[in-house]
Scaffold this active site. Structure first.
Site, mmCIF file in Angstrom:
data_model
loop_
_atom_site.group_PDB
_atom_site.id
_atom_site.type_symbol
_atom_site.label_atom_id
_atom_site.label_comp_id
_atom_site.label_asym_id
_atom_site.label_seq_id
_atom_site.Cartn_x
_atom_site.Cartn_y
_atom_site.Cartn_z
ATOM 1 N N THR A 61 48.240 48.127 86.589
ATOM 2 C CA THR A 61 47.713 48.783 86.533
ATOM 3 C C THR A 61 46.475 49.200 87.135
ATOM 4 O OG1 THR A 61 46.473 51.144 85.028
ATOM 5 C CG2 THR A 61 46.987 48.205 84.005
ATOM 6 N N LYS A 65 47.166 48.750 91.698
ATOM 7 C CA LYS A 65 48.327 49.813 92.049
ATOM 8 C C LYS A 65 48.673 49.309 94.023
ATOM 9 C CE LYS A 65 48.404 52.455 87.662
ATOM 10 N NZ LYS A 65 48.619 54.253 87.713
ATOM 11 N N ASN A 86 53.401 50.600 90.590
ATOM 12 C CA ASN A 86 52.610 50.793 88.533
ATOM 13 C C ASN A 86 54.215 50.042 88.221
ATOM 14 O OD1 ASN A 86 55.137 51.920 88.560
ATOM 15 N ND2 ASN A 86 53.907 53.440 86.406
ATOM 16 N N ASP A 101 55.290 56.553 87.765
ATOM 17 C CA ASP A 101 53.300 57.256 87.222
ATOM 18 C C ASP A 101 54.039 59.412 87.392
ATOM 19 O OD1 ASP A 101 52.253 55.714 86.571
ATOM 20 O OD2 ASP A 101 50.512 55.620 88.265
ATOM 21 N N GLY A 129 44.560 57.064 93.388
ATOM 22 C CA GLY A 129 45.685 56.105 93.328
ATOM 23 C C GLY A 129 46.348 57.671 92.068
ATOM 24 N N ALA A 130 45.638 57.909 90.813
ATOM 25 C CA ALA A 130 46.549 58.494 90.663
ATOM 26 C C ALA A 130 47.307 60.446 91.158
ATOM 27 C CB ALA A 130 45.409 58.985 89.528
ATOM 28 N N MET A 218 45.249 63.434 83.490
ATOM 29 C CA MET A 218 45.978 62.509 83.619
ATOM 30 C C MET A 218 45.595 60.900 82.039
ATOM 31 S SD MET A 218 47.677 62.907 87.167
ATOM 32 C CE MET A 218 47.792 61.354 87.749
HETATM 33 P P1 ATR Z 1 42.728 56.453 90.774
HETATM 34 O O1 ATR Z 1 43.500 55.513 90.761
HETATM 35 O O2 ATR Z 1 42.074 55.879 89.069
HETATM 36 O O3 ATR Z 1 42.983 57.696 91.171
HETATM 37 P P2 ATR Z 1 40.250 56.167 92.805
HETATM 38 O O4 ATR Z 1 41.395 55.730 93.433
HETATM 39 O O5 ATR Z 1 38.937 55.261 91.778
HETATM 40 O O6 ATR Z 1 41.351 56.032 91.330
HETATM 41 O O7 ATR Z 1 40.456 57.536 92.561
HETATM 42 C C1 ATR Z 1 39.588 58.295 91.803
HETATM 43 C C2 ATR Z 1 39.110 60.526 92.097
HETATM 44 O O8 ATR Z 1 38.595 60.687 91.013
HETATM 45 C C3 ATR Z 1 38.838 59.824 93.265
HETATM 46 O O9 ATR Z 1 39.262 61.261 94.037
HETATM 47 C C4 ATR Z 1 37.351 60.817 93.409
HETATM 48 O O10 ATR Z 1 37.222 61.312 93.953
HETATM 49 P P3 ATR Z 1 36.554 61.167 96.072
HETATM 50 O O11 ATR Z 1 38.223 60.757 96.557
HETATM 51 O O12 ATR Z 1 35.698 62.117 96.256
HETATM 52 O O13 ATR Z 1 35.521 59.460 95.401
HETATM 53 C C5 ATR Z 1 37.424 61.221 92.160
HETATM 54 N N1 ATR Z 1 36.202 60.797 91.194
HETATM 55 C C6 ATR Z 1 35.647 60.446 90.640
HETATM 56 N N2 ATR Z 1 34.591 60.593 90.225
HETATM 57 C C7 ATR Z 1 34.081 61.650 90.318
HETATM 58 C C8 ATR Z 1 33.120 62.774 90.155
HETATM 59 N N3 ATR Z 1 32.080 62.128 89.480
HETATM 60 N N4 ATR Z 1 33.372 64.363 90.435
HETATM 61 C C9 ATR Z 1 34.433 64.197 91.166
HETATM 62 N N5 ATR Z 1 35.643 63.354 91.296
HETATM 63 C C10 ATR Z 1 34.950 61.879 90.988
#
Ligand code: ATR
EC number: 1.1.1.25
Length: 278
Positions: A61, A65, A86, A101, A129-130, A218
């Site tokens: 997690t 990942k 994952n 996932d 990643g999600a 999610m």
């Molecule tokens: P995960 O593995 O959970 O997807 P991640 O790779 O850090 O974590 O991705 C987080 C996602 O949430 C990204 O799409 C991020 O947008 P950016 O690519 O522009 O960073 C999005 N995200 C995080 N905080 C946000 C916010 N306050 N408003 C809009 N999108 C956000």
């Protein structure tokens, strides 16, 4: 007894030990499933030590990942497309990586929520990643159109580029957009952002929701609460990611044990526990 764990940082609140414990009892599989708190700079050594001590595999997690996928000797096509894993199985030939996932999301949306993706318009919000883990399996269900919207548009474009050949094979229109220009009237809106963890609201306007849309976060628990309220306030059916969590675990269980557990009673137990807690 065969040993497994969820490897991450943090992992203390993970529900995976409970879920896999239920699956093991239900299917009569003798296994032990624990939490493995991994130092942020030591994913590979920590998991190697776990494998060397006789463990058979692990779930992976946040935030490991991508590293898990990169460190594996071989991987499934769905893990390669996501660039993330994952699920690891410690085979004699090396680590085998999978990403369950997307299969988990698809099972929850189609089977548990009864929403048929084929021919529909989908908005996937987020490109981390999600989002990467679920885009391929969603395309395989042959939606009419998928738009990936993200705060950083270049990341959405990157994800779209990587999935374009699959989209073409599946007859789906696939494009990238900015959060404030992602169109209107989607029948399925999926939130794959971490916005709520940063204390921010839903990052897209309510006009993205078609009448009676399914609005899926999610995340689950308090992290999904704001999105579910937003969905309800705008006439959509909200759903959190608890079902996805149980379904991705069932798929990982199958990768390790070759047996498919029944997810329904496990999801029902988690839902009633979370209703009691709130
Ligand atoms: P995960 O593995 O959970 O997807 P991640 O790779 O850090 O974590 O991705 C987080 C996602 O949430 C990204 O799409 C991020 O947008 P950016 O690519 O522009 O960073 C999005 N995200 C995080 N905080 C946000 C916010 N306050 N408003 C809009 N999108 C956000």
């Amino acid at each position: 007894m065969d040993r497994y764990a969820v490897a991450g940082n943090p992992v203390e609140h993970s529900k995976s030990p409970f879920i896999h414990g239920c699956f093991a009892r239900q299917t009569g599989q003798a296994l032990e499933y624990t939490r493995l708190l991994v130092p942020l700079d030591a994913f590979v050594p920590a998991v190697k030590a776990f494998a060397a001590a006789g463990a058979k595999g692990c779930n992976v997690t946040v935030p490991f990942k991508f590293e898990a996928h990169a460190a594996a000797a071989c991987s499934t096509e769905r893990a390669r497309l996501a660039g993330a894993a994952n699920t690891l199985r410690f085979d004699a030939a090396g680590w085998f990586a999978d990403n369950t996932d997307g299969a988990g999301l698809v099972a929850d949306v189609q089977r548990n929520a009864g929403f048929d993706v084929a021919g529909r318009d989908l908005l996937l919000v987020g490109a981390g990643g999600a989002a990467a883990g679920v885009l391929g399996p969603l395309l395989e269900l042959r939606p009419r159109r998928v738009v990936v919207a993200n705060r950083s548009v270049h990341k959405a474009q990157q994800l779209v580029r990587a999935h374009q050949p699959l989209a073409e094979r599946c007859g789906a229109e696939l494009s990238a957009a900015a959060l404030d220009g992602c169109g209107t009237g989607y029948q399925l809106v999926l939130n794959a952002t971490a916005a709520s963890l940063q204390g921010d609201g839903v990052p897209v306007p309510a006009s993205v929701l078609a009448r009676g849309a399914l609005a899926y976060d999610m995340m689950y628990g308090p992290a999904a609460a704001g999105f579910l309220q937003w969905a309800a306030a705008h006439g959509a059916t909200g759903r959190d990611g608890l079902g996805m969590l149980v379904e991705q675990a069932a798929e990982a269980f199958f990768v390790w044990r070759g047996v498919r557990p029944d997810t329904t009673p496990v999801l029902a137990q988690l839902r009633s526990a979370s209703a009691r807690a709130s």
